[in-house]
Design an enzyme around this catalytic site. Structure first.
Site, PDB file in Angstrom:
ATOM      1  N   ARG A 232       0.826  -1.221   0.000  1.00 15.98           N
ATOM      2  CA  ARG A 232       0.000   0.000   0.000  1.00 15.98           C
ATOM      3  C   ARG A 232       0.849   1.256   0.000  1.00 15.98           C
ATOM      4  O   ARG A 232       0.532   2.216   0.699  1.00 15.98           O
ATOM      5  CB  ARG A 232      -0.904  -0.011   1.231  1.00 15.98           C
ATOM      6  CG  ARG A 232      -1.810  -1.229   1.353  1.00 15.98           C
ATOM      7  CD  ARG A 232      -2.754  -1.086   2.530  1.00 15.98           C
ATOM      8  NE  ARG A 232      -2.016  -0.868   3.768  1.00 15.98           N
ATOM      9  CZ  ARG A 232      -2.549  -0.378   4.885  1.00 15.98           C
ATOM     10  NH1 ARG A 232      -3.827  -0.062   4.918  1.00 15.98           N
ATOM     11  NH2 ARG A 232      -1.813  -0.210   5.967  1.00 15.98           N
ATOM     12  N   ALA A 261      10.630   0.392  -8.593  1.00 15.99           N
ATOM     13  CA  ALA A 261      11.027  -0.871  -7.953  1.00 15.99           C
ATOM     14  C   ALA A 261      10.698  -0.945  -6.465  1.00 15.99           C
ATOM     15  O   ALA A 261      11.205  -1.819  -5.767  1.00 15.99           O
ATOM     16  CB  ALA A 261      12.507  -1.183  -8.177  1.00 15.99           C
ATOM     17  N   GLY A 263       7.839  -1.921  -5.162  1.00 16.52           N
ATOM     18  CA  GLY A 263       7.161  -3.208  -4.971  1.00 16.52           C
ATOM     19  C   GLY A 263       8.106  -4.390  -5.172  1.00 16.52           C
ATOM     20  O   GLY A 263       8.068  -5.365  -4.415  1.00 16.52           O
ATOM     21  N   ASP A 264       8.963  -4.307  -6.188  1.00 17.01           N
ATOM     22  CA  ASP A 264       9.893  -5.410  -6.476  1.00 17.01           C
ATOM     23  C   ASP A 264      10.840  -5.630  -5.293  1.00 17.01           C
ATOM     24  O   ASP A 264      11.113  -6.766  -4.892  1.00 17.01           O
ATOM     25  CB  ASP A 264      10.754  -5.099  -7.713  1.00 17.01           C
ATOM     26  CG  ASP A 264       9.919  -4.722  -8.932  1.00 17.01           C
ATOM     27  OD1 ASP A 264       8.749  -5.115  -8.984  1.00 17.01           O
ATOM     28  OD2 ASP A 264      10.467  -4.031  -9.824  1.00 17.01           O
TER      29      ASP A 264
HETATM   30  P1  ADP Z   1       4.140  -1.350  -6.137  1.00 22.48           P
HETATM   31  O1  ADP Z   1       5.439  -0.753  -6.633  1.00 22.48           O
HETATM   32  O2  ADP Z   1       4.061  -2.843  -6.343  1.00 22.48           O
HETATM   33  O3  ADP Z   1       2.904  -0.609  -6.563  1.00 22.48           O
HETATM   34  P2  ADP Z   1       3.998   0.007  -3.568  1.00 22.48           P
HETATM   35  O4  ADP Z   1       4.087   1.344  -4.208  1.00 22.48           O
HETATM   36  O5  ADP Z   1       2.809  -0.306  -2.738  1.00 22.48           O
HETATM   37  O6  ADP Z   1       4.232  -1.215  -4.558  1.00 22.48           O
HETATM   38  O7  ADP Z   1       5.289  -0.093  -2.639  1.00 22.48           O
HETATM   39  C1  ADP Z   1       5.734  -1.335  -2.153  1.00 22.48           C
HETATM   40  C2  ADP Z   1       6.148  -1.208  -0.713  1.00 22.48           C
HETATM   41  O8  ADP Z   1       7.209  -0.261  -0.624  1.00 22.48           O
HETATM   42  C3  ADP Z   1       5.074  -0.715   0.223  1.00 22.48           C
HETATM   43  O9  ADP Z   1       4.235  -1.752   0.704  1.00 22.48           O
HETATM   44  C4  ADP Z   1       5.899  -0.117   1.352  1.00 22.48           C
HETATM   45  O10 ADP Z   1       6.332  -1.145   2.233  1.00 22.48           O
HETATM   46  C5  ADP Z   1       7.111   0.424   0.608  1.00 22.48           C
HETATM   47  N1  ADP Z   1       6.927   1.860   0.316  1.00 22.48           N
HETATM   48  C6  ADP Z   1       6.492   2.448  -0.808  1.00 22.48           C
HETATM   49  N2  ADP Z   1       6.431   3.790  -0.678  1.00 22.48           N
HETATM   50  C7  ADP Z   1       6.853   4.069   0.580  1.00 22.48           C
HETATM   51  C8  ADP Z   1       7.041   5.240   1.382  1.00 22.48           C
HETATM   52  N3  ADP Z   1       6.775   6.467   0.904  1.00 22.48           N
HETATM   53  N4  ADP Z   1       7.489   5.090   2.647  1.00 22.48           N
HETATM   54  C9  ADP Z   1       7.782   3.874   3.142  1.00 22.48           C
HETATM   55  N5  ADP Z   1       7.631   2.733   2.439  1.00 22.48           N
HETATM   56  C10 ADP Z   1       7.172   2.816   1.204  1.00 22.48           C
END
Ligand code: ADP
Length: 312
Positions: A232, A261, A263-264
Site C-alpha cells: 500500500r 522498484a 514493490g519489487d
Molecule cells: P508497487 O510498486 O508494487 O505498486 P507500492 O508502491 O505499494 O508497490 O510499494 C511497495 C512497498 O514499498 C510498500 O508496501 C511499502 O512497504 C514500501 N513503500 C512504498 N512507498 C513508501 C514510502 N513512501 N514510505 C515507506 N515505504 C514505502
C-alpha cells in the site's frame, strides 16, 4: 522438519535500459525488469547458503552478454537463462522532459524473453524443477503465449502438489495485454494457484475495480490466499491471511527520491526473511525496510557499493 527454501527462482523478462541525457549526449545503459529487481534484492538479503537464480531468455548479442555479466556480479545465478540464437532482449528508453517528468519508450514485442518455456517439443519447465520456491509476476504471464500460459498453470499445479512453493505479484501493465478481461482471468488464476501473494492496491484496483484496499484484501483472501502482503505504498503493508503475531510499525520513508522498484524490492526483502524462517511480521518489516532504502535512491537497482555502505 520445516520446509527448505534454499533454492529460489525468479522468472521473467529483463530489459536493457537506456537513460537518455540531454539531446546529443551519451545514454547510460542499465539492465532491469521486475522479477530481476526482486532477485537482486532477495540475493542481497540472504546468506551465502541460499541460491537465487534468474530464469529467463536473452540473446547471443554483446548486450545480452553484458546483461548476464551484470546479473552474475550480483551473485544471482544465470545457469537457467537460455540464450536464443536469433532474438535479442527487450529495450526501453527513459527520457526526462524540462519539467523533470519521465517518459518510457519500449521495444519489447519480439524480445527473446517471449520464448520463455518454449522447448523443441512444446512447453518446457525443466529449468524450474529443481527450485524450492518460484517467484513470478503478471508481466511474466503477459509475455507468454496463451498456450504457454495455460501450460505454465498446469505445471504450477504439479509443482505445488510435489511440495514446491509459488510466489506471485500482479504488477499489472495494461499495454502488455490484449485486453483487460484476458489480464483479469490470468491474474485471478495466478492468485488461486499461489502460496505467497503480493498484490498492490493500485494494480488490483486498476485491474479488478475494487472499491479500496480492504476490498482487495477480501477478494484475494477469498481466492484462498493466506500468506503474503498487500502493498500500500507509504501506508505500509498489510498481512494476507490471519496470523497470531504482533505486527511491527511501518514508518513512512523520510526520503523518497524515486519509487521505481518499490514493490519489487519489497518482495525481495520479504522473501529473504521468509526463506530464513522468520515470522510474517518480520518478513513484512524486512520488505518494507528494503523498499524504503531503494526509494531513497534513483533507479531500480541501488549500486552494490552504495548498498553496502548505506548502513541503515
Ligand atoms: P508497487 O510498486 O508494487 O505498486 P507500492 O508502491 O505499494 O508497490 O510499494 C511497495 C512497498 O514499498 C510498500 O508496501 C511499502 O512497504 C514500501 N513503500 C512504498 N512507498 C513508501 C514510502 N513512501 N514510505 C515507506 N515505504 C514505502
Amino acid at each position: 522438519m520445516s520446509k527448505s527454501r534454499r533454492r529460489i527462482a525468479c522468472v521473467g523478462e529483463a530489459m536493457i535500459e537506456l537513460s537518455l541525457g540531454a539531446e546529443g549526449g551519451a545514454a547510460r545503459v542499465g539492465y532491469a525488469g521486475d522479477t530481476l529487481n526482486t532477485a537482486i534484492y532477495l540475493r542481497r538479503g540472504l546468506p551465502g547458503d541460499h541460491a537465487v537464480d534468474f530464469v529467463s531468455v536473452v540473446g547471443c548479442d554483446p548486450l545480452s552478454d553484458r546483461m548476464l555479466g551484470f546479473i552474475a556480479t550480483e551473485g544471482v545465478g544465470t545457469a537457467h537463462i537460455r540464450q536464443h540464437e536469433s532474438r535479442v532482449p527487450g529495450l526501453y528508453a527513459i527520457t526526462t522532459d524540462a519539467a523533470g517528468e519521465r517518459s518510457f519508450t519500449y521495444w519489447r514485442d519480439n524480445s527473446a524473453a517471449r520464448t520463455l518455456f518454449s522447448g523443441d517439443g512444446g512447453a518446457d519447465f525443466a529449468a524450474l524443477q529443481t527450485f524450492d520456491l518460484v517467484y513470478y509476476s503478471a508481466i511474466t504471464l503477459a509475455i507468454l503465449s496463451d498456450t504457454a500460459r495455460t501450460a505454465f498453470f498446469g505445471w504450477i499445479d504439479a509443482y505445488r502438489a510435489g511440495g514446491g512453493e509459488i510466489a506471485f505479484d500482479s504488477n499489472y501493465r495494461p499495454r502488455l495485454w490484449k485486453d483487460r478481461a484476458t489480464a483479469r482471468e490470468a491474474v485471478e488464476t495466478a492468485w488461486r494457484k499461489c502460496d505467497l501473494a503480493f498484490p498492490s492496491v493500485d494494480d488490483e484496483i486498476a485491474l479488478f475495480g475494487d472499491f479500496d484496499g480492504a476490498a482487495v484484501l477480501r477478494r484475494i483472501e477469498g481466492y484462498g490466499c493466506d500468506f503474503g502482503a498487500l502493498k500500500r505504498g507509504g501506508e505500509g503493508p498489510l498481512p494476507i491471511g490471519v496470523h497470531p503475531v504482533e505486527l511491527p510499525l511501518f514508518r513512512r520513508a523520510d526520503k523518497v527520491v524515486d519509487t521505481t522498484a518499490a514493490g519489487d524490492s519489497f518482495v525481495g526483502g520479504f522473501l529473504a526473511a521468509y526463506a530464513q524462517g522468520r515470522t510474517i511480521g518480520e518478513a513484512l518489516l524486512s520488505g518494507h525496510n528494503c523498499a524504503a532504502r531503494v526509494i531513497a535512491h534513483p533507479g531500480a537497482i541501488v549500486p552494490l557499493a552504495v548498498w553496502n555502505t548505506d548502513n541503515r
